[in-house]
Scaffold this active site. Structure first.
Site, PDB file in Angstrom:
ATOM      1  N   SER A 117       0.872  -1.182   0.000  1.00 31.16           N
ATOM      2  CA  SER A 117       0.000   0.000   0.000  1.00 31.16           C
ATOM      3  C   SER A 117       0.908   1.230   0.000  1.00 31.16           C
ATOM      4  O   SER A 117       2.101   1.130   0.300  1.00 31.16           O
ATOM      5  CB  SER A 117      -0.887   0.004   1.244  1.00 31.16           C
ATOM      6  OG  SER A 117      -0.094   0.219   2.402  1.00 31.16           O
ATOM      7  N   ASP A 141      -0.677  -1.580  -4.154  1.00 27.83           N
ATOM      8  CA  ASP A 141      -2.057  -1.843  -3.741  1.00 27.83           C
ATOM      9  C   ASP A 141      -2.792  -0.507  -3.551  1.00 27.83           C
ATOM     10  O   ASP A 141      -2.307   0.369  -2.830  1.00 27.83           O
ATOM     11  CB  ASP A 141      -1.992  -2.615  -2.403  1.00 27.83           C
ATOM     12  CG  ASP A 141      -3.330  -3.173  -1.971  1.00 27.83           C
ATOM     13  OD1 ASP A 141      -4.185  -3.432  -2.838  1.00 27.83           O
ATOM     14  OD2 ASP A 141      -3.512  -3.357  -0.750  1.00 27.83           O
ATOM     15  N   ASP A 151      -6.318   2.807  -8.196  1.00 28.35           N
ATOM     16  CA  ASP A 151      -7.658   2.783  -7.615  1.00 28.35           C
ATOM     17  C   ASP A 151      -8.351   4.121  -7.894  1.00 28.35           C
ATOM     18  O   ASP A 151      -8.204   5.082  -7.148  1.00 28.35           O
ATOM     19  CB  ASP A 151      -7.558   2.527  -6.103  1.00 28.35           C
ATOM     20  CG  ASP A 151      -8.924   2.498  -5.438  1.00 28.35           C
ATOM     21  OD1 ASP A 151      -9.930   2.759  -6.126  1.00 28.35           O
ATOM     22  OD2 ASP A 151      -8.982   2.213  -4.226  1.00 28.35           O
ATOM     23  N   GLY A 193      -9.770 -10.131   1.664  1.00 27.76           N
ATOM     24  CA  GLY A 193      -9.784 -11.591   1.818  1.00 27.76           C
ATOM     25  C   GLY A 193      -9.866 -12.061   3.268  1.00 27.76           C
ATOM     26  O   GLY A 193     -10.294 -13.192   3.531  1.00 27.76           O
ATOM     27  N   ASN A 223      -4.478  -9.192   3.888  1.00 24.65           N
ATOM     28  CA  ASN A 223      -3.551  -8.344   4.635  1.00 24.65           C
ATOM     29  C   ASN A 223      -3.772  -8.495   6.142  1.00 24.65           C
ATOM     30  O   ASN A 223      -2.912  -8.978   6.867  1.00 24.65           O
ATOM     31  CB  ASN A 223      -3.750  -6.880   4.193  1.00 24.65           C
ATOM     32  CG  ASN A 223      -2.783  -5.931   4.884  1.00 24.65           C
ATOM     33  OD1 ASN A 223      -1.781  -6.363   5.445  1.00 24.65           O
ATOM     34  ND2 ASN A 223      -3.078  -4.647   4.868  1.00 24.65           N
ATOM     35  N   THR A 224      -4.961  -8.130   6.605  1.00 22.68           N
ATOM     36  CA  THR A 224      -5.220  -8.076   8.055  1.00 22.68           C
ATOM     37  C   THR A 224      -4.945  -9.406   8.752  1.00 22.68           C
ATOM     38  O   THR A 224      -4.407  -9.437   9.861  1.00 22.68           O
ATOM     39  CB  THR A 224      -6.677  -7.633   8.300  1.00 22.68           C
ATOM     40  OG1 THR A 224      -6.891  -6.406   7.588  1.00 22.68           O
ATOM     41  CG2 THR A 224      -6.944  -7.405   9.769  1.00 22.68           C
TER      42      THR A 224
HETATM   43  P1  13P Z   1      -7.801  -7.515   4.262  1.00 25.68           P
HETATM   44  O1  13P Z   1      -6.933  -6.617   5.095  1.00 25.68           O
HETATM   45  O2  13P Z   1      -9.233  -7.448   4.682  1.00 25.68           O
HETATM   46  O3  13P Z   1      -7.296  -8.888   4.176  1.00 25.68           O
HETATM   47  O4  13P Z   1      -7.790  -6.892   2.781  1.00 25.68           O
HETATM   48  C1  13P Z   1      -6.594  -6.819   2.080  1.00 25.68           C
HETATM   49  C2  13P Z   1      -6.772  -6.085   0.800  1.00 25.68           C
HETATM   50  O5  13P Z   1      -7.786  -6.176   0.149  1.00 25.68           O
HETATM   51  C3  13P Z   1      -5.647  -5.262   0.335  1.00 25.68           C
HETATM   52  O6  13P Z   1      -5.985  -4.559  -0.807  1.00 25.68           O
END
Ligand code: 13P
Length: 287
Positions: free
Chosen positions: A49, A84, A105, A209, A231-232
């Site tokens: 990001s 991202d 984006d 995801g 990511n999270t």
């Molecule tokens: P999460 O953090 O919900 O997994 O999403 C990741 C994402 O979509 C990064 O663009």
């Protein structure tokens, strides 16, 4: 091997599986994901990001680190270094810095402006041999301080953007970044199906995801999703294992305060999470 994401995603679309995009924050994250991809013989996308890029002191640092690490570790599977949720300026900066893939984006612009800016950036990316992802319909939740409501994309607008020659398309289908709230309505497969029918062989991207139930992931892949962003979930397992290590007082035993020891349990947890996702997405053995 650092490559554009185009070929791996076209193969995933044709083969009915998805390639995982795992976001990186630092050296440990990058190493964990690269080693797991190699072990699983899976293609992989490293997501960065703009906030994470800044944290790592800039896109040039990130590109240099990833390129050198990929070589030093002798990684043979295809790896794409991907921006991202890029802004217009951020996308250009990453193309210049040596990323192999970018996401512009433009979902916060009206569709005409999104189309105009995406078109310009598709030409620039392709001139440099870089793949490009576009977005239609905001993805909910918070990403680098930008909060979206999680609207569903308009399939006709998706077609307009897909026709610009983008390599992959992120379309909102009720997905949200971060942990899903208890009252989440789930993914809109009706919207996904309509988008897939309008966009044909275009690899579709599922953001957010983290926390999507396995059966919904399987159905999304069935309906044309070829890239899934996580990511999270990696952040949560890293924090959890690091907390356990400190709460058990291990940093106070011997040289347990050495960062190479302190960060090891969290790094191992990222590896296990990435492997679990690669198995779920069906990308193991596809490199
Ligand atoms: P999460 O953090 O919900 O997994 O999403 C990741 C994402 O979509 C990064 O663009």
């Amino acid at each position: 091997m650092l490559v554009s994401a185009k070929e791996m995603l076209d193969k995933a679309k044709a083969g009915h599986y998805a390639v995982g995009q795992f976001n990186i924050n630092n050296l440990e994250w990058t190493k964990a994901i690269l080693l797991t991809a190699e072990e699983c013989k899976s293609p992989v996308i490293l997501g960065v990001s703009e906030g994470a890029g800044k944290y790592m002191t800039g896109f040039k640092t990130v590109a240099a680190m990833v390129k050198a690490m990929d070589e030093s570790l002798g990684i043979t599977v295809p790896v794409a270094l991907h921006l991202d949720h890029g802004t217009y300026d951020g996308t250009k900066a990453c193309i210049e810095a040596g990323f192999t893939s970018v996401m512009f984006d433009g979902s916060s612009y009206n569709i005409d402006e999104n189309v105009a800016k995406t078109k310009e950036l598709v030409e620039l990316a392709h001139k440099n041999g870089i793949s490009i992802e576009a977005e239609v319909g905001a993805i909910g939740g918070e990403e680098d301080g930008v909060v979206g409501a999680g609207e569903c994309a308009d399939p006709d607008e998706c077609k307009m953007v897909a026709d610009l020659g983008v390599d992959m398309l992120a379309a909102g289908i009720g997905n949200i970044h971060g942990v899903y709230p208890d009252n989440w309505a789930g993914l809109s497969f009706e919207t996904l199906d309509a988008i897939q029918q309008k966009t044909g062989s275009m690899p579709l991207v599922l953001h957010g995801g983290t926390g999507i139930p396995d059966d919904m992931i399987a159905k999304a892949i069935d309906l044309g999703v070829s890239k899934i962003n996580v990511n999270t979930e990696c952040q949560l397992v890293f924090a959890e294992e690091t907390r356990k290590y400190i709460e058990a007082g291990k940093d106070k035993q011997g040289k347990g305060f050495d960062p190479r020891k302190l960060l090891a349990p969290g790094t191992e947890a990222i590896k296990a999470k990435v492997k679990e996702k690669m198995e779920l997405f069906g990308s193991v053995g596809k490199a």
